[in-house]
Write an enzyme that holds these catalytic residues in place. Structure first.
Site, PDB file in Angstrom:
ATOM      1  N   HIS A 104      39.543  27.831  34.618  1.00  0.00           N
ATOM      2  CA  HIS A 104      39.614  29.101  33.894  1.00  0.00           C
ATOM      3  C   HIS A 104      41.078  29.358  33.534  1.00  0.00           C
ATOM      4  O   HIS A 104      41.948  29.404  34.406  1.00  0.00           O
ATOM      5  CB  HIS A 104      39.060  30.227  34.763  1.00  0.00           C
ATOM      6  CG  HIS A 104      38.963  31.557  34.071  1.00  0.00           C
ATOM      7  ND1 HIS A 104      37.919  31.896  33.236  1.00  0.00           N
ATOM      8  CD2 HIS A 104      39.795  32.632  34.080  1.00  0.00           C
ATOM      9  CE1 HIS A 104      38.111  33.125  32.773  1.00  0.00           C
ATOM     10  NE2 HIS A 104      39.240  33.594  33.264  1.00  0.00           N
ATOM     11  N   HIS A 138      40.118  32.060  28.421  1.00  0.00           N
ATOM     12  CA  HIS A 138      39.869  33.500  28.327  1.00  0.00           C
ATOM     13  C   HIS A 138      41.033  34.153  27.582  1.00  0.00           C
ATOM     14  O   HIS A 138      42.130  34.271  28.129  1.00  0.00           O
ATOM     15  CB  HIS A 138      39.729  34.047  29.762  1.00  0.00           C
ATOM     16  CG  HIS A 138      39.533  35.526  29.858  1.00  0.00           C
ATOM     17  ND1 HIS A 138      39.658  36.212  31.054  1.00  0.00           N
ATOM     18  CD2 HIS A 138      39.214  36.461  28.926  1.00  0.00           C
ATOM     19  CE1 HIS A 138      39.430  37.500  30.849  1.00  0.00           C
ATOM     20  NE2 HIS A 138      39.169  37.681  29.573  1.00  0.00           N
ATOM     21  N   ASP A 187      43.744  31.838  31.666  1.00  0.00           N
ATOM     22  CA  ASP A 187      43.932  33.213  31.189  1.00  0.00           C
ATOM     23  C   ASP A 187      45.129  33.306  30.250  1.00  0.00           C
ATOM     24  O   ASP A 187      46.269  33.142  30.675  1.00  0.00           O
ATOM     25  CB  ASP A 187      44.163  34.139  32.388  1.00  0.00           C
ATOM     26  CG  ASP A 187      42.902  34.335  33.205  1.00  0.00           C
ATOM     27  OD1 ASP A 187      41.890  34.773  32.624  1.00  0.00           O
ATOM     28  OD2 ASP A 187      42.917  34.042  34.415  1.00  0.00           O
ATOM     29  N   MET A 201      42.967  37.129  26.281  1.00  0.00           N
ATOM     30  CA  MET A 201      43.194  38.576  26.380  1.00  0.00           C
ATOM     31  C   MET A 201      44.282  38.917  25.368  1.00  0.00           C
ATOM     32  O   MET A 201      45.409  39.255  25.712  1.00  0.00           O
ATOM     33  CB  MET A 201      43.607  38.940  27.816  1.00  0.00           C
ATOM     34  CG  MET A 201      42.420  38.913  28.774  1.00  0.00           C
ATOM     35  SD  MET A 201      42.910  38.730  30.495  1.00  0.00           S
ATOM     36  CE  MET A 201      43.025  36.955  30.586  1.00  0.00           C
ATOM     37  N   SER A 253      40.746  30.272  38.594  1.00  0.00           N
ATOM     38  CA  SER A 253      41.651  30.788  37.563  1.00  0.00           C
ATOM     39  C   SER A 253      43.066  30.297  37.837  1.00  0.00           C
ATOM     40  O   SER A 253      43.664  30.622  38.866  1.00  0.00           O
ATOM     41  CB  SER A 253      41.634  32.319  37.557  1.00  0.00           C
ATOM     42  OG  SER A 253      42.723  32.776  36.782  1.00  0.00           O
ATOM     43  N   MET A 275      34.049  41.606  33.001  1.00  0.00           N
ATOM     44  CA  MET A 275      35.282  41.838  33.749  1.00  0.00           C
ATOM     45  C   MET A 275      34.981  42.771  34.918  1.00  0.00           C
ATOM     46  O   MET A 275      34.516  43.902  34.725  1.00  0.00           O
ATOM     47  CB  MET A 275      36.361  42.453  32.858  1.00  0.00           C
ATOM     48  CG  MET A 275      36.906  41.534  31.773  1.00  0.00           C
ATOM     49  SD  MET A 275      37.511  39.932  32.360  1.00  0.00           S
ATOM     50  CE  MET A 275      38.773  40.408  33.532  1.00  0.00           C
ATOM     51  N   ASP A 280      34.496  37.848  36.292  1.00  0.00           N
ATOM     52  CA  ASP A 280      35.932  37.578  36.379  1.00  0.00           C
ATOM     53  C   ASP A 280      36.688  38.759  36.983  1.00  0.00           C
ATOM     54  O   ASP A 280      36.751  39.832  36.380  1.00  0.00           O
ATOM     55  CB  ASP A 280      36.454  37.270  34.963  1.00  0.00           C
ATOM     56  CG  ASP A 280      37.886  36.761  34.973  1.00  0.00           C
ATOM     57  OD1 ASP A 280      38.438  36.520  36.060  1.00  0.00           O
ATOM     58  OD2 ASP A 280      38.442  36.611  33.862  1.00  0.00           O
ATOM     59  N   MET A 290      47.297  35.757  27.918  1.00  0.00           N
ATOM     60  CA  MET A 290      47.580  37.191  27.703  1.00  0.00           C
ATOM     61  C   MET A 290      48.745  37.359  26.733  1.00  0.00           C
ATOM     62  O   MET A 290      49.687  36.552  26.764  1.00  0.00           O
ATOM     63  CB  MET A 290      47.971  37.849  29.024  1.00  0.00           C
ATOM     64  CG  MET A 290      46.938  37.684  30.121  1.00  0.00           C
ATOM     65  SD  MET A 290      47.538  38.402  31.653  1.00  0.00           S
ATOM     66  CE  MET A 290      46.197  37.943  32.761  1.00  0.00           C
TER      67      MET A 290
END
Ligand code: DX5
Ligand code: ZN
Length: 220
Positions: A34, A67, A36, A69, A9, A138, A176, A38
């Site tokens: 990966h 991913h 992330d 979020m 990540s 998660m 994750d 957000m």
């Protein structure tokens, strides 16, 4: 036997030296990047957005596992496709019409992933599992790296593996949050296919060796 994928990540990378850390992952035994994303609304943190992802994608030589979020992810499906995402994962909790969102991701040429928060039960995917390429379980509450692994995850992975087998689906199971060499084999034994690791990789003295070791432990 299935081969377990390792997805470092980049949330735990050195943001002032992203190119350096990307080259490390390129040259390592890692399988995916990966990423992330957000929004400060779905989760209580903001990571990085499209311009940073675009800059990173100019150097990455492995598939991008993105991913999201964020609330209402449908707004950005085409944007992430054009940025080069291979897998686009949305949160079930953020999608009122999850089936439509999953189809939209696939129509845009990406693999469709669905992430479940720690409190969201596996059975809510019962009627859609055959349409999903990847489920991201998660194992921490999303929003931050470096959190403690939630033990109930093993049980969820086993339940998801049973659901996938019962429906003859080919969905990958990704874990994750808080993944490390100590919980990797138990996760694989429970049914995991993809292990995301952030702080375990990037806070190690030798991240390249740490990725190699994690891959070996997972595939033992
Ligand atoms: C958490 C993110 C994770 C995070 C994992 O919201 O989705 O991908 O970067 O970090 P570690 O491995 O440090 O728990
Ligand atoms: Zn993530």
């Amino acid at each position: 036997m299935r081969t377990i994928k390792i997805a470092p990540s980049m949330l735990a990378a050195d943001f002032a030296n992203l190119e350096h850390d990307i080259q490390m992952v390129n040259q390592s035994e890692a399988d995916w990047f990966h990423m992330d994303i957000m929004d400060g609304v779905f989760v209580p943190n903001i990571s990085f957005g499209m311009p940073v992802l675009k800059a990173m994608a100019q150097h990455t030589k492995k598939p991008l596992d993105v991913h999201l979020m964020i609330v209402d992810p449908d707004r950005y499906i085409d944007t992430f496709a054009s940025l080069g995402a291979s897998v686009l994962t949305v949160h079930a909790e953020a999608c009122t019409h999850l089936h439509r969102t999953v189809q939209g991701i696939k129509d845009a040429g990406m693999k469709a992933g669905v992430a479940l928060n720690p409190h969201t039960p596996i059975h809510m995917l019962e009627d859609i599992i055959g349409d999903i390429d990847l489920v991201c379980i998660m194992s921490v509450n999303p929003g931050f790296g470096g959190q403690k692994f939630i033990q109930n995850t093993y049980d969820k992975v086993r339940k998801l593996r049973t659901l996938i087998n019962d429906k003859n689906a080919t969905t990958l199971i990704e874990i994750d949050g808080g993944v490390n060499a100590a919980n990797a084999s138990k996760l694989v034994e429970a049914g995991a296919d993809v292990l995301v690791a952030g702080s375990f990789v990037f806070s190690a003295e030798n991240p390249t060796d740490t990725i190699k070791n994690l891959r070996e432990v997972a595939n033992a």
